[in-house]
Design a protein around this motif. Structure first.
Motif, PDB file in Angstrom:
ATOM      1  N   GLU A 103       0.796  -1.677  -0.187  1.00  0.00           N
ATOM      2  CA  GLU A 103       0.076  -0.328   0.142  1.00  0.00           C
ATOM      3  C   GLU A 103       1.018   1.531   0.339  1.00  0.00           C
ATOM      4  OE1 GLU A 103      -3.563   0.572   0.259  1.00  0.00           O
ATOM      5  OE2 GLU A 103      -4.020  -1.185  -0.065  1.00  0.00           O
ATOM      6  N   VAL A 127       1.387   4.953  -7.245  1.00  0.00           N
ATOM      7  CA  VAL A 127       0.898   3.872  -7.805  1.00  0.00           C
ATOM      8  C   VAL A 127       1.455   3.086  -8.940  1.00  0.00           C
ATOM      9  CG1 VAL A 127      -1.237   3.255  -7.231  1.00  0.00           C
ATOM     10  CG2 VAL A 127      -0.557   4.514  -5.847  1.00  0.00           C
ATOM     11  N   ALA A 151      -1.524  -9.555   1.502  1.00  0.00           N
ATOM     12  CA  ALA A 151      -1.274  -8.464   0.775  1.00  0.00           C
ATOM     13  C   ALA A 151      -1.006  -8.666  -1.385  1.00  0.00           C
ATOM     14  CB  ALA A 151      -0.672  -6.975   0.548  1.00  0.00           C
ATOM     15  N   LYS A 155      -1.921 -11.338  -7.232  1.00  0.00           N
ATOM     16  CA  LYS A 155      -1.459 -10.103  -8.056  1.00  0.00           C
ATOM     17  C   LYS A 155      -0.230 -10.761  -8.920  1.00  0.00           C
ATOM     18  CE  LYS A 155      -3.146  -6.650  -4.807  1.00  0.00           C
ATOM     19  NZ  LYS A 155      -2.965  -5.493  -4.279  1.00  0.00           N
ATOM     20  N   TRP A 160      -0.876  -2.910  -9.840  1.00  0.00           N
ATOM     21  CA  TRP A 160      -0.650  -1.361  -8.727  1.00  0.00           C
ATOM     22  C   TRP A 160      -0.762  -1.441  -7.526  1.00  0.00           C
ATOM     23  CZ3 TRP A 160      -5.228   2.154 -11.371  1.00  0.00           C
ATOM     24  CH2 TRP A 160      -4.843   1.772 -13.256  1.00  0.00           C
ATOM     25  N   GLY A 162      -1.854  -0.224  -3.627  1.00  0.00           N
ATOM     26  CA  GLY A 162      -2.929   0.567  -3.299  1.00  0.00           C
ATOM     27  C   GLY A 162      -2.982   1.554  -2.586  1.00  0.00           C
ATOM     28  N   THR A 164      -3.947   4.313   0.796  1.00  0.00           N
ATOM     29  CA  THR A 164      -4.552   4.737   1.911  1.00  0.00           C
ATOM     30  C   THR A 164      -4.369   6.375   2.274  1.00  0.00           C
ATOM     31  OG1 THR A 164      -4.630   1.806   3.140  1.00  0.00           O
ATOM     32  CG2 THR A 164      -5.052   4.518   4.334  1.00  0.00           C
ATOM     33  N   ILE A 270      -8.053   5.560  -8.812  1.00  0.00           N
ATOM     34  CA  ILE A 270      -7.816   4.203  -7.462  1.00  0.00           C
ATOM     35  C   ILE A 270      -8.282   3.999  -6.873  1.00  0.00           C
ATOM     36  CG2 ILE A 270      -6.128   4.578  -5.950  1.00  0.00           C
ATOM     37  CD1 ILE A 270      -4.359   5.773  -7.878  1.00  0.00           C
ATOM     38  N   LYS A 271      -8.789   2.505  -6.067  1.00  0.00           N
ATOM     39  CA  LYS A 271      -9.228   2.925  -5.454  1.00  0.00           C
ATOM     40  C   LYS A 271      -9.093   2.798  -3.988  1.00  0.00           C
ATOM     41  CE  LYS A 271     -12.466  -0.703  -7.297  1.00  0.00           C
ATOM     42  NZ  LYS A 271     -13.560  -2.227  -7.482  1.00  0.00           N
ATOM     43  N   ALA A 272      -9.237   4.513  -3.284  1.00  0.00           N
ATOM     44  CA  ALA A 272      -8.982   4.528  -1.818  1.00  0.00           C
ATOM     45  C   ALA A 272      -9.407   4.883  -0.949  1.00  0.00           C
ATOM     46  CB  ALA A 272      -8.576   6.259  -2.572  1.00  0.00           C
ATOM     47  N   ARG A 273      -9.014   4.360   0.257  1.00  0.00           N
ATOM     48  CA  ARG A 273      -9.919   3.558   1.130  1.00  0.00           C
ATOM     49  C   ARG A 273      -9.282   5.213   2.166  1.00  0.00           C
ATOM     50  NH1 ARG A 273      -8.384   0.801   5.932  1.00  0.00           N
ATOM     51  NH2 ARG A 273      -5.781   0.214   4.818  1.00  0.00           N
TER      52      ARG A 273
END
Length: 279
Positions: A103, A127, A151, A155, A160, A162, A164, A270-273
């Motif tokens: 991440e 990323v 993690a 993959k 890419w 992740g 956060t 990007i899928k961000a947390r």
């Protein structure tokens, strides 16, 4: 008072890396602001879907620890800290790439509409592009991390990282102080057992860092401190290492890039947390 200058940021990370090289139990390394400039400039022109990946030698040599100013290979580190400059907002944020959880963690004090998209856009070069550079430089040959589980399960080495986002919503924070916050977070993370949770006394930190810059500069003049040794640490791998001689080319001093990436580059989201911290 203007925001902290690029030169201050680069001197601080150089000083912190030297200070922690022999004292920190963490396997962590740092780069300065020129790395973002190089990576962003490359990201604006490269085609990640091309059959052949063209490597920028400056970026590759930093990752491999073959430049004196960055002589800790990433393959010997669990984490890398990046100062990241948001040019349009005039704001500094801290990036932390963790190889264990795969991440990129962003520590942010920017408060404005669309902040999540702003940061995701700035993080895109890190990323999306860094996995290709890690593969090209033999990073995944290291034997102390299992890249087939946890993690990294399911993959490929080109997938890419992740993202956060750690938001620090301090009432008194502003872009003027963002550089001080960013440097303080980097120092806290590298030196303290528990990461900073509450708001910091920004005035005290500004004075402390000003004294650090002054003391460090005076000590170099008085005691004639030399630059770091050119001895390059070698990472344990399962394959034979390259026989390429270390480069002696010095990193450029170009300021962080202010050129806006093309729209096509950022079509993929990007899928961000999000993680919000103390008020």
């Amino acid at each position: 008072m203007p925001n902290i200058f690029v030169q201050h940021v680069d001197v601080f990370f150089y000083h912190l890396r030297k200070k922690l090289k022999s004292t920190s139990p963490l396997k962590i390394t740092y780069v300065d602001s020129t790395f973002q400039s190089r990576l962003s400039a490359t990201f604006e022109t490269i085609n990640l879907q091309a059959a052949e990946f063209i490597v920028d030698l400056d970026i590759a040599e930093i990752i491999k620890g073959e430049i004196i100013s960055y002589n800790i290979p990433w393959a010997l580190s669990d984490e890398v800290l990046f100062p990241i400059w948001l040019a349009e907002q005039g704001h500094w944020i801290l990036g932390r790439l963790n190889f264990i959880d795969g991440e990129l963690h962003i520590y942010n004090t920017l408060q404005c509409d669309g902040v999540r998209d702003i940061i995701a856009k700035a993080a895109n070069p890190f990323v999306q592009l860094l996995p290709s550079y890690l593969k090209a430089t033999g990073f995944y040959d290291r034997i102390d991390i299992n890249f087939s589980v946890d993690a990294y399960f399911g993959k490929t080495t080109l997938d890419w990282f992740g993202l956060t986002l750690h938001h620090f919503e301090f009432p008194s924070s502003s872009s003027i102080d963002s550089g001080i916050y960013m440097l303080s977070y980097a120092e806290y993370y590298a030196t303290m057992p528990d990461f900073l949770q509450g708001e910091i006394d920004i005035g005290a930190h500004r004075c402390r860092l000003a004294f650090l810059f002054y003391s460090y500069g005076m000590a170099k003049q008085i005691y004639d401190y030399a630059s770091e040794s050119n001895n390059i640490a070698k990472a344990p791998t399962t394959k034979a290492s390259s026989t390429k001689a270390p480069s002696t080319k010095a990193p450029t001093t170009k300021a962080p890039s202010t050129k806006a990436p093309t729209t096509k580059t950022y079509d993929r989201k990007i899928k961000a947390r999000d993680v919000k911290k103390g008020k």
